[in-house]
Write an enzyme that holds these catalytic residues in place. Structure first.
Site, PDB file in Angstrom:
ATOM      1  N   CYS A 398       0.786  -0.708   0.168  1.00  0.00           N
ATOM      2  CA  CYS A 398       0.091   0.163   0.063  1.00  0.00           C
ATOM      3  C   CYS A 398       0.989   0.940   0.567  1.00  0.00           C
ATOM      4  O   CYS A 398       1.203   2.007  -0.826  1.00  0.00           O
ATOM      5  CB  CYS A 398      -0.883   0.322   1.061  1.00  0.00           C
ATOM      6  SG  CYS A 398      -2.721   1.563   1.093  1.00  0.00           S
ATOM      7  N   HIS A 528      -3.626  -5.008   0.089  1.00  0.00           N
ATOM      8  CA  HIS A 528      -3.071  -5.679   1.284  1.00  0.00           C
ATOM      9  C   HIS A 528      -3.340  -7.670   0.799  1.00  0.00           C
ATOM     10  O   HIS A 528      -4.080  -7.688   1.808  1.00  0.00           O
ATOM     11  CB  HIS A 528      -3.436  -4.798   2.690  1.00  0.00           C
ATOM     12  CG  HIS A 528      -3.529  -4.102   2.946  1.00  0.00           C
ATOM     13  ND1 HIS A 528      -2.754  -3.441   3.482  1.00  0.00           N
ATOM     14  CD2 HIS A 528      -3.521  -2.623   2.801  1.00  0.00           C
ATOM     15  CE1 HIS A 528      -3.191  -2.188   3.740  1.00  0.00           C
ATOM     16  NE2 HIS A 528      -3.411  -1.818   3.276  1.00  0.00           N
ATOM     17  N   GLU A 530      -1.327  -9.346   2.990  1.00  0.00           N
ATOM     18  CA  GLU A 530      -1.190  -9.693   4.229  1.00  0.00           C
ATOM     19  C   GLU A 530      -2.929 -10.384   4.962  1.00  0.00           C
ATOM     20  O   GLU A 530      -2.629 -10.888   6.556  1.00  0.00           O
ATOM     21  CB  GLU A 530      -0.857  -9.118   5.568  1.00  0.00           C
ATOM     22  CG  GLU A 530      -1.350  -7.315   6.016  1.00  0.00           C
ATOM     23  CD  GLU A 530      -0.928  -6.530   5.319  1.00  0.00           C
ATOM     24  OE1 GLU A 530      -1.439  -5.015   5.020  1.00  0.00           O
ATOM     25  OE2 GLU A 530      -0.739  -6.664   3.592  1.00  0.00           O
TER      26      GLU A 530
END
Length: 567
Positions: A398, A528, A530
């Site tokens: 990001c 993102h 994750e």
């Protein structure tokens, strides 16, 4: 359909133990063939976690539907391998908004609207409604709902939820409701029982030796449960061992009998086999982790602005853990506060400055995660420059992608004034700009949020490392949370100098993935990754970073089907 509910409450300060106990309990039930969902109750007045500071509340977790929720929902999704919705996070703000909107519409027929019964009924209705939402592709309703009650028993904020759960146990029936209490104190048990809830299981955090018989008997006596209902959650190498600790102490067998699952729920043979396989792979994961040595260590520098509270990067850490486990490596994170890398710190705090740069230079890989605001960005730019010039594997997420683009613009494209509108509204060379469709006046829920597609560009089949790590397909679905984007008017200039925008959104106008070809691993992603990592299915961008840092990326890529990668 019969539904089972397991409530997890806490006896001391919020945020200790409940999330892992709830996630582990759900995992154990799923390994026995049950379909499991989870709900997190947060008793704050905010509508959601979107406007909360990471330093105050930890990471804001984003769901497929764009819901900005408590980080514990990330634990639930990772442990249970399910997809939750924003409705799975209940806040006081949501409940009161729902009740007030109904009152304004006249739904209460002129009655005086009160905490009891209207707020407590709204909470119960919400729980029952969410417990029926499918969490996987089967479209079937869950069998069990794990409810984590945030905060501490006895808090003013938690009182309406505790009362709602007291009523709820009678609404659904004794054999369909169980309570696990963590971190017990005599006062918290007394308060809980005084409020009409009695624990079925007590989970105690303890040292590595566990609970001796005398302590277990004492807790049993004061907490009004049998000794076998007191569970010891001892310190261990990893939270991934907690499900095994609970299973070995009979948690799953107790709940099976307490909730009368055998006679009230029909479990398909297929789900039983899937559960058995899931448990085997989970055990293999924890066993392989225990066998790792210091010689297997890989050092990753995490350069951020919220490093004083590591929960701010909870999912990033989990993604690194999952990737290192898959690569059979041992993770070592060097936490670097981005401001400590900046020139000003060299003057004001020279020791911090030199220690930060020593940690960065010693790292095998560098990660710049997402974030907001201008503080620390020059330090992050310095870290990206170091990674690019020294050929150190780099992953930017990001803001980390935008940082890499700014650095490239300044030092390769000869645009020294390059900056982001977010960091300097008066910049004369905005290489990162505000997305035109995003509100500039309202903060809550106004970013580009949730699951969205990224399209790999034509020709990237043989040039993109990340595309190979994703399996070679043309599209990936990942979760987003951002207000700013790379200026599309400058893309041609960047690509002329060697930066490749290998992934774009479905319109082809928004940049999603960057790579530098002449580099061991230099990747930035606007999304993102994750947020979709799983212990048994690591995120490809993180796996690439770990493998590159451990000098194993080329070997891994060569083992993938149809491997062809031109430099």
């Amino acid at each position: 359909m019969v539904k089972k509910y397991v409530l997890v409450s806490g006896g001391v300060i919020s945020g200790i133990g409940k999330g892992i106990i709830a996630s582990s309990t759900g995992l154990l039930l799923k390994t026995r063939g049950l379909k499991v969902t989870s709900i997190k109750i947060d008793p704050y007045l905010n509508i959601d976690a979107g406007t909360l500071s990471p330093l105050d509340h930890g990471e804001v977790f984003v769901l497929n539907d764009g819901g900005e929720v408590d980080l514990d929902l990330g634990n639930y999704e990772r442990y249970l391998d399910v997809t939750l919705t924003r409705a799975n996070n209940i806040t006081t703000g949501k409940i009161y908004r729902d009740v007030i909107e109904r009152e304004r519409k006249g739904d209460y027929l002129g009655k005086t609207v009160q905490v009891v019964p209207h707020i407590t009924n709204a909470i119960q209705d919400w729980v029952e409604r969410v417990a029926t939402i499918p969490v996987d592709d089967s479209g079937e309703e869950p069998d069990v709902c794990i409810i984590e009650l945030g905060g501490t028993v006895g808090d003013i904020e938690s009182a309406p939820f505790v009362e709602a759960m007291r009523q709820f146990q009678f609404r659904v029936g004794h054999e369909n409701f169980a309570l696990i209490h963590t971190k017990p104190t005599q006062a918290s048990i007394r308060d809980l029982r005084g409020l009409g809830l009695s624990p079925d299981l007590i989970a105690c955090r303890c040292e590595k030796t566990g609970l001796d018989e005398g302590i277990r008997d004492k807790i049993s006596m004061f907490c009004h449960v049998r000794p076998e209902q007191v569970l010891a959650v001892r310190d261990c190498n990893s939270v991934y061992h907690v499900p095994e600790l609970l299973k070995d102490q009979g948690l799953i067998d107790f709940l099976w009998k307490r909730l009368n699952i055998d006679t009230t729920i029909t479990i398909s043979r297929n789900l039983q086999l899937k559960g058995t396989d899931m448990w085997k792979r989970w055990n293999d994961l924890t066993t392989s982790q225990d066998r790792l040595h210091d010689s297997d260590k890989v050092v990753i520098a995490l350069v951020g602005k919220y490093t004083n509270l590591q929960d701010s990067y909870a999912s990033v850490v989990k993604a690194l853990e999952h990737a290192t486990l898959a690569a059979r490596k041992k993770l070592s994170i060097q936490w670097i506060e981005a401001t400590d890398l900046e020139a000003e710190t060299r003057v004001t705090h020279p020791v911090k400055y030199h220690e930060a740069w020593h940690s960065l230079c010693a790292a095998q890989g560098i990660l710049v995660p997402g974030g907001f605001g201008s503080r620390g960005t020059e330090g992050k730019i310095a870290a990206a420059k170091w990674a690019r010039e020294q050929k150190i594997p780099y992953l930017g997420i990001c803001l980390g992608l935008q940082i890499a683009v700014i650095e490239f613009a300044r030092h390769i494209c000869n645009i020294p004034e390059a900056n982001s509108i977010e960091l300097d509204e008066q910049t004369t060379m905005p290489v990162v700009i505000y997305m035109p469709e995003i509100s500039k006046t309202h903060l809550g829920g106004t970013m580009r949020l949730g699951l969205r597609p990224t399209e790999f560009q034509e020709g990237s089949e043989t040039t993109s490392v990340l595309r190979k790590l994703y399996g070679g397909g043309s599209t990936v679905l990942e979760r987003h949370r951002h207000r700013y984007e790379v200026n599309p008017e400058l893309i041609e200039k960047f690509e002329e100098k060697g930066m490749k925008f290998v992934g774009k959104d479905e319109t082809g106008q928004r940049m999603e993935i960057i790579e530098l070809p002449d580099h061991p691993y230099f990747v930035g992603v606007q999304y993102h990754p994750e947020l979709l990592t799983r212990p048994l299915k690591p995120s490809p961008p993180f796996l690439g970073l770990i493998l590159a840092a451990a000098n194993g990326l080329e070997q891994h890529l060569a083992m993938l089907p149809g491997y062809v990668l031109e430099q």
